[in-house]
Design a protein around this motif. Structure first.
Motif, PDB file in Angstrom:
ATOM      1  N   ARG A 103      16.650  12.142 -17.642  1.00 23.10           N
ATOM      2  CA  ARG A 103      17.432  11.056 -16.356  1.00 23.10           C
ATOM      3  C   ARG A 103      17.011  10.281 -15.684  1.00 23.10           C
ATOM      4  O   ARG A 103      17.518   8.757 -16.597  1.00 23.10           O
ATOM      5  CB  ARG A 103      18.493  12.407 -15.747  1.00 23.10           C
ATOM      6  N   GLY A 104      15.116  10.369 -15.536  1.00 21.40           N
ATOM      7  CA  GLY A 104      14.685   8.984 -15.244  1.00 21.40           C
ATOM      8  C   GLY A 104      13.644   9.714 -14.079  1.00 21.40           C
ATOM      9  O   GLY A 104      13.759  11.118 -13.846  1.00 21.40           O
ATOM     10  N   VAL A 105      12.765   8.366 -13.464  1.00 19.25           N
ATOM     11  CA  VAL A 105      12.118   8.739 -13.108  1.00 19.25           C
ATOM     12  C   VAL A 105      12.287   8.622 -11.294  1.00 19.25           C
ATOM     13  O   VAL A 105      13.137   7.619 -11.151  1.00 19.25           O
ATOM     14  CB  VAL A 105      10.636   8.266 -13.301  1.00 19.25           C
ATOM     15  N   VAL A 106      12.180   8.838 -10.332  1.00 22.03           N
ATOM     16  CA  VAL A 106      12.133   8.670  -8.882  1.00 22.03           C
ATOM     17  C   VAL A 106      10.467   7.668  -8.317  1.00 22.03           C
ATOM     18  O   VAL A 106      10.365   8.960  -8.127  1.00 22.03           O
ATOM     19  CB  VAL A 106      13.269   9.287  -8.290  1.00 22.03           C
ATOM     20  N   LEU A 107       9.935   6.829  -8.380  1.00 19.90           N
ATOM     21  CA  LEU A 107       8.974   6.672  -7.452  1.00 19.90           C
ATOM     22  C   LEU A 107       9.230   6.428  -6.047  1.00 19.90           C
ATOM     23  O   LEU A 107      10.481   5.461  -4.864  1.00 19.90           O
ATOM     24  CB  LEU A 107       8.714   5.625  -7.709  1.00 19.90           C
ATOM     25  N   ALA A 108       8.627   7.372  -5.244  1.00 22.77           N
ATOM     26  CA  ALA A 108       8.383   7.553  -3.583  1.00 22.77           C
ATOM     27  C   ALA A 108       7.275   8.129  -3.751  1.00 22.77           C
ATOM     28  O   ALA A 108       6.559   9.296  -3.020  1.00 22.77           O
ATOM     29  CB  ALA A 108       9.577   8.320  -3.553  1.00 22.77           C
ATOM     30  N   ALA A 109       5.609   7.457  -3.533  1.00 21.06           N
ATOM     31  CA  ALA A 109       4.462   7.881  -3.528  1.00 21.06           C
ATOM     32  C   ALA A 109       4.640   6.923  -2.388  1.00 21.06           C
ATOM     33  O   ALA A 109       2.341   7.299  -1.999  1.00 21.06           O
ATOM     34  CB  ALA A 109       3.805   7.085  -4.559  1.00 21.06           C
ATOM     35  N   GLY A 110       4.772   6.450  -1.295  1.00 23.17           N
ATOM     36  CA  GLY A 110       4.375   5.695  -0.024  1.00 23.17           C
ATOM     37  C   GLY A 110       3.721   4.508  -0.501  1.00 23.17           C
ATOM     38  O   GLY A 110       3.090   4.287   0.870  1.00 23.17           O
ATOM     39  N   GLY A 111       4.552   3.576  -1.306  1.00 16.08           N
ATOM     40  CA  GLY A 111       3.824   2.926  -1.073  1.00 16.08           C
ATOM     41  C   GLY A 111       2.472   2.332  -1.236  1.00 16.08           C
ATOM     42  O   GLY A 111       1.741   2.566  -1.209  1.00 16.08           O
ATOM     43  N   PHE A 112       2.576   0.879  -0.142  1.00 17.14           N
ATOM     44  CA  PHE A 112       0.548   0.747  -0.507  1.00 17.14           C
ATOM     45  C   PHE A 112      -0.502   0.346   0.944  1.00 17.14           C
ATOM     46  O   PHE A 112      -1.489  -0.388   0.908  1.00 17.14           O
ATOM     47  CB  PHE A 112       0.002  -0.473  -0.902  1.00 17.14           C
ATOM     48  N   ILE A 130      -7.630  -1.450  21.339  1.00 15.31           N
ATOM     49  CA  ILE A 130      -6.035  -1.121  20.153  1.00 15.31           C
ATOM     50  C   ILE A 130      -6.253  -2.244  19.451  1.00 15.31           C
ATOM     51  O   ILE A 130      -6.662  -3.057  19.100  1.00 15.31           O
ATOM     52  CB  ILE A 130      -5.016  -1.707  21.376  1.00 15.31           C
ATOM     53  N   VAL A 131      -6.004  -1.720  18.213  1.00 15.24           N
ATOM     54  CA  VAL A 131      -6.437  -2.756  17.182  1.00 15.24           C
ATOM     55  C   VAL A 131      -5.064  -2.285  16.077  1.00 15.24           C
ATOM     56  O   VAL A 131      -4.439  -1.706  16.605  1.00 15.24           O
ATOM     57  CB  VAL A 131      -7.933  -1.656  16.454  1.00 15.24           C
ATOM     58  N   PRO A 132      -4.909  -2.939  15.287  1.00 11.41           N
ATOM     59  CA  PRO A 132      -3.422  -3.309  14.448  1.00 11.41           C
ATOM     60  C   PRO A 132      -3.527  -1.933  13.216  1.00 11.41           C
ATOM     61  O   PRO A 132      -4.764  -1.426  13.187  1.00 11.41           O
ATOM     62  CB  PRO A 132      -3.508  -4.610  13.919  1.00 11.41           C
ATOM     63  N   GLY A 133      -2.394  -1.231  13.551  1.00 17.04           N
ATOM     64  CA  GLY A 133      -1.961  -0.070  12.491  1.00 17.04           C
ATOM     65  C   GLY A 133      -0.501  -0.313  11.724  1.00 17.04           C
ATOM     66  O   GLY A 133      -0.010  -1.160  12.574  1.00 17.04           O
ATOM     67  N   SER A 134      -0.317   0.252  10.971  1.00 13.61           N
ATOM     68  CA  SER A 134       0.709   0.563  11.160  1.00 13.61           C
ATOM     69  C   SER A 134       1.517   1.851  10.217  1.00 13.61           C
ATOM     70  O   SER A 134       0.365   2.183  10.368  1.00 13.61           O
ATOM     71  CB  SER A 134       1.060   0.372   9.460  1.00 13.61           C
ATOM     72  N   PHE A 135       2.719   2.655  10.349  1.00 16.15           N
ATOM     73  CA  PHE A 135       3.519   3.650   9.485  1.00 16.15           C
ATOM     74  C   PHE A 135       3.526   3.648   8.329  1.00 16.15           C
ATOM     75  O   PHE A 135       3.441   4.591   7.892  1.00 16.15           O
ATOM     76  CB  PHE A 135       4.810   3.687  10.145  1.00 16.15           C
ATOM     77  N   GLY A 136       3.695   2.249   7.392  1.00 21.44           N
ATOM     78  CA  GLY A 136       3.448   2.051   5.789  1.00 21.44           C
ATOM     79  C   GLY A 136       4.092   1.010   5.740  1.00 21.44           C
ATOM     80  O   GLY A 136       3.876   0.021   7.007  1.00 21.44           O
ATOM     81  N   THR A 137       4.328   0.463   4.906  1.00 23.84           N
ATOM     82  CA  THR A 137       4.393  -1.003   4.241  1.00 23.84           C
ATOM     83  C   THR A 137       5.950  -1.198   3.762  1.00 23.84           C
ATOM     84  O   THR A 137       7.340  -0.251   3.932  1.00 23.84           O
ATOM     85  CB  THR A 137       3.618  -1.162   2.828  1.00 23.84           C
ATOM     86  N   PHE A 138       6.097  -2.172   4.026  1.00 20.41           N
ATOM     87  CA  PHE A 138       7.380  -3.241   3.628  1.00 20.41           C
ATOM     88  C   PHE A 138       7.747  -3.572   2.228  1.00 20.41           C
ATOM     89  O   PHE A 138       8.822  -3.863   2.475  1.00 20.41           O
ATOM     90  CB  PHE A 138       8.003  -4.124   5.345  1.00 20.41           C
ATOM     91  N   ALA A 139       6.761  -4.549   2.237  1.00 18.26           N
ATOM     92  CA  ALA A 139       6.591  -5.088   0.350  1.00 18.26           C
ATOM     93  C   ALA A 139       6.277  -3.995  -0.126  1.00 18.26           C
ATOM     94  O   ALA A 139       5.836  -2.537  -0.116  1.00 18.26           O
ATOM     95  CB  ALA A 139       5.862  -5.864   0.579  1.00 18.26           C
ATOM     96  N   GLY A 140       7.517  -3.970  -0.915  1.00 20.08           N
ATOM     97  CA  GLY A 140       7.440  -3.237  -2.359  1.00 20.08           C
ATOM     98  C   GLY A 140       8.723  -3.151  -3.580  1.00 20.08           C
ATOM     99  O   GLY A 140       8.419  -4.177  -3.633  1.00 20.08           O
ATOM    100  N   LEU A 141       9.133  -2.210  -4.457  1.00 25.05           N
ATOM    101  CA  LEU A 141       9.483  -2.403  -5.701  1.00 25.05           C
ATOM    102  C   LEU A 141      10.545  -3.390  -5.279  1.00 25.05           C
ATOM    103  O   LEU A 141      11.737  -2.510  -4.293  1.00 25.05           O
ATOM    104  CB  LEU A 141       9.088  -1.333  -6.430  1.00 25.05           C
ATOM    105  N   ALA A 142      11.600  -4.069  -6.039  1.00 25.81           N
ATOM    106  CA  ALA A 142      12.458  -4.496  -5.844  1.00 25.81           C
ATOM    107  C   ALA A 142      14.194  -3.241  -6.335  1.00 25.81           C
ATOM    108  O   ALA A 142      13.660  -3.203  -7.423  1.00 25.81           O
ATOM    109  CB  ALA A 142      12.309  -6.066  -6.666  1.00 25.81           C
TER     110      ALA A 142
END
Length: 603
Positions: free
Chosen positions: A274-283, A506-518
């Motif tokens: 049926r297919g593949v789902v990519l959910a590897a957590g961004g970059f 305090i330094v800049p961090g993130s929970f994850g990325t917003f840019a990603g696959l369209a």
């Protein structure tokens, strides 16, 4: 460009209907949904444990219009959600994807609540961040996972679960946002009920460590992934850890038909009909992409993410190799969060997310010039965005969160815990800076003493009146909810008066990325011409944010991850009607924010 079709044909193979790459909220949501609809599903995870960044999160998901809200008598018109998002997202508002999200959310929550082990509690008091924006909500737009006893998960599956992030735990034990956390904080102030609550929670945790060598009282993100993993296992999903996907497989038409993975036994070809789902957590741990996309990150290493080290953009890279478009046209490339670096005696450096301490009265954030730069009680995204904008080019992006003596004995200051936990370990390691006067503290931190003295004096004068003319701290319901209701006239404002004074860098961090696959409204990955790539889906942080790189409310990572995972799973199963999920309305919820469920999790 397409991946090789025949080079892996001699490899050992495994057949399934759906292959999911990644085991965070998005991947497991897709896996559970597809399996419920009768498909054979395999999940492969690069790390040796499942859960990704989801396990280290607060576990709350923004789910406007969810059925738990309706069961509590809150039935908001969807136009309110559209209005709020239109105002917050601006040019980044993608109508088709936003509409698909809003349409699917109530069905997604109802499906998991009624048909799986993923049970929720309502975020009855959790506010949208920007309360003055038209359409903003004052509660009931979020759900969180009910606390969960890990004894309900069979041992072999439990061994595949990621532990609670140590920095956000107490001795490895998670503390649930809401009443659980409130009672812990009240214990530091001598409240008898709080002391009893903290006592039995810690007591059960120590017993769990002795008997199971791990935290068994799952809350927040660990409860979310634990419940999803049990749901997947109940439905026969095959879960393989230490199995990174290497490249996608395609047929002659370009449809994605599976992937080659590195399993502990060697390379394996997994065919997915049926297919593949990519959910590897961004970059978030891809240094080269950070250098390219993150502001004021000249080498890519001036950033400290809260995501596990395995999140290096593998899903995006594999998709690009078969023609997918990497969408960077977002307001921000990542979900910013202010963090502090915690040095340990074994040489390890931990990363602590400053989520709740910034809004408490008696603390402010300043740069090296001693000046404030943001409303500290706003969202974590706003704190880092303000810091990035306030830092001149060429200077290190850093700030100091400063508090007085009364604050640090009542509330956490970063990793430093309130009474009865002593402060000396944090002072000894250098994590916590101390000065008997503001001038001494400025010298210890490298802050301009004159600038700091002027800032604190002005802040104190205004705080006594309950106002903040510079940044309007405490003006919104979101700010006041994060403060201290006992502090008047403004729950978020109190002067910093009596030393000694303390500070954390305090330094800049993130929970994850917003840019990603369209992706389109069905979670299908799009190519560079905007066409869906057959058999390829995306969820979680591998997908370009439906919020367009904005952060309008807490839980806008997990809410869309769960929802688009659900959408992908249903699309792969050709489920055309939501009634196919067999969802009934949930019963009325009476335990706000999960207060009554912590004890059950310990039983």
């Amino acid at each position: 460009m397409t991946a090789p079709v025949n080079t892996s044909s001699a490899l050992p193979s495994l057949d399934c209907d759906v292959l999911v790459v990644g085991s965070g909220a998005g991947g497991l949501s897709a896996a559970v949904t597809a399996a419920y609809h009768g498909l054979k599903v395999v999940v492969v995870e690069k790390a040796d444990v499942c859960g990704g960044a989801t396990s280290w999160s607060g576990g709350w998901a923004w789910t406007p219009g969810n059925p738990l809200a309706k069961a509590d008598g809150v039935n908001e018109d969807r136009e309110l959600f559209r209005t709020y998002l239109h105002h917050r997202l601006g040019r980044n508002y993608q109508e088709d994807r936003v509409e698909a999200f809003l349409e699917a959310v109530p069905h997604m929550v109802g499906f998991f609540e009624n048909k799986t082990s993923l049970q929720f509690v309502p975020g009855a008091k959790i506010k949208d961040i920007y309360g003055s924006t038209p359409g903003a909500g004052t509660g009931h737009r979020s759900v969180g996972p009910k606390p969960f006893n890990a004894r309900k998960i069979k041992p072999e599956l439990r061994a595949k679960m990621r532990h609670q992030l140590y920095e956000t735990s107490f001795l490895g034990m998670g503390i649930m946002a809401g009443p659980d956390l409130t009672k812990f904080l009240s214990a530091s102030q001598g409240n008898i009920r709080g002391i009893f609550h903290a006592g039995w929670r810690v007591g059960f945790h120590l017993l769990d460590l002795l008997t199971h060598r791990r935290n068994m009282q799952l809350v927040n993100g660990t409860a979310l992934t634990g419940r999803l993993l049990k749901s997947a296992d109940d439905l026969g999903v095959e879960i393989r850890v230490s199995t990174p996907a290497k490249h996608l497989l395609t047929d002659a038409s370009g449809k994605v038909t599976g992937a080659v993975v590195n399993s502990p036994e060697g390379e394996l070809r997994i065919n997915a009909s049926r297919g593949v789902v990519l959910a590897a957590g961004g970059f978030p741990n891809d240094v080269s992409r950070r250098k390219q996309l993150f502001p004021k990150t000249p080498t890519g290493r001036e950033h400290w993410t809260l995501a596990p080290k395995e999140t290096t953009g593998d899903g995006i890279t594999m998709a690009q190799a078969v023609g997918a478009r990497f969408d960077t046209d977002v307001e921000s490339p990542a979900a910013w969060c202010p963090v502090s670096l915690v040095p340990y005696r074994n040489g390890r450096t931990g990363t602590f997310p400053h989520i709740m301490d910034r809004a408490k009265p008696g603390s402010i954030g300043v740069r090296r010039d001693g000046k404030r730069f943001v409303n500290e009680a706003n969202g974590y995204y706003d704190y880092v965005e303000g810091l990035l904008k306030a830092t001149p080019e060429g200077e290190p992006v850093e700030a100091w969160q400063i508090a007085d003596a009364a604050f640090v004995r009542k509330f956490p200051l970063g990793m430093a815990k309130p009474l009865p936990v002593p402060l000396f370990p944090y002072l000894r390691s250098g994590y916590l800076k101390k000065g008997n006067t503001l001038k001494e503290l400025a010298a210890a931190c490298g802050i301009d003493p004159q600038g700091l003295a002027e800032t604190v004096a002005e802040f104190n004068d205004n705080a006594r009146k309950g106002i903040d003319p510079d940044f309007d701290r405490g003006a919104s319901e979101f700010n006041r909810y994060g403060g201290d209701p006992k502090n008047t006239p403004n729950p978020s404002l109190r002067p910093l008066e009596k030393g000694p004074f303390y500070a954390v860098r305090i330094v800049p961090g993130s929970f994850g990325t917003f840019a990603g696959l369209a992706a389109d409204s069905r979670a299908r990955v799009l190519d560079n011409q905007g066409r869906p790539i057959g058999g390829l889906y995306v969820a979680g942080n591998d997908q370009a944010s439906v919020m367009g790189g904005h952060y309008p409310a807490g839980g806008i990572n997990l809410g869309p991850a769960l929802t688009f995972g659900y959408i992908a799973g249903r699309d792969l199963a050709n489920a055309t009607h939501y009634e196919d999920d067999g969802v009934a309305a949930p019963k009325k919820m009476t335990a706000p924010d999960g207060a009554a469920d912590i004890r059950h999790a310990s039983a």
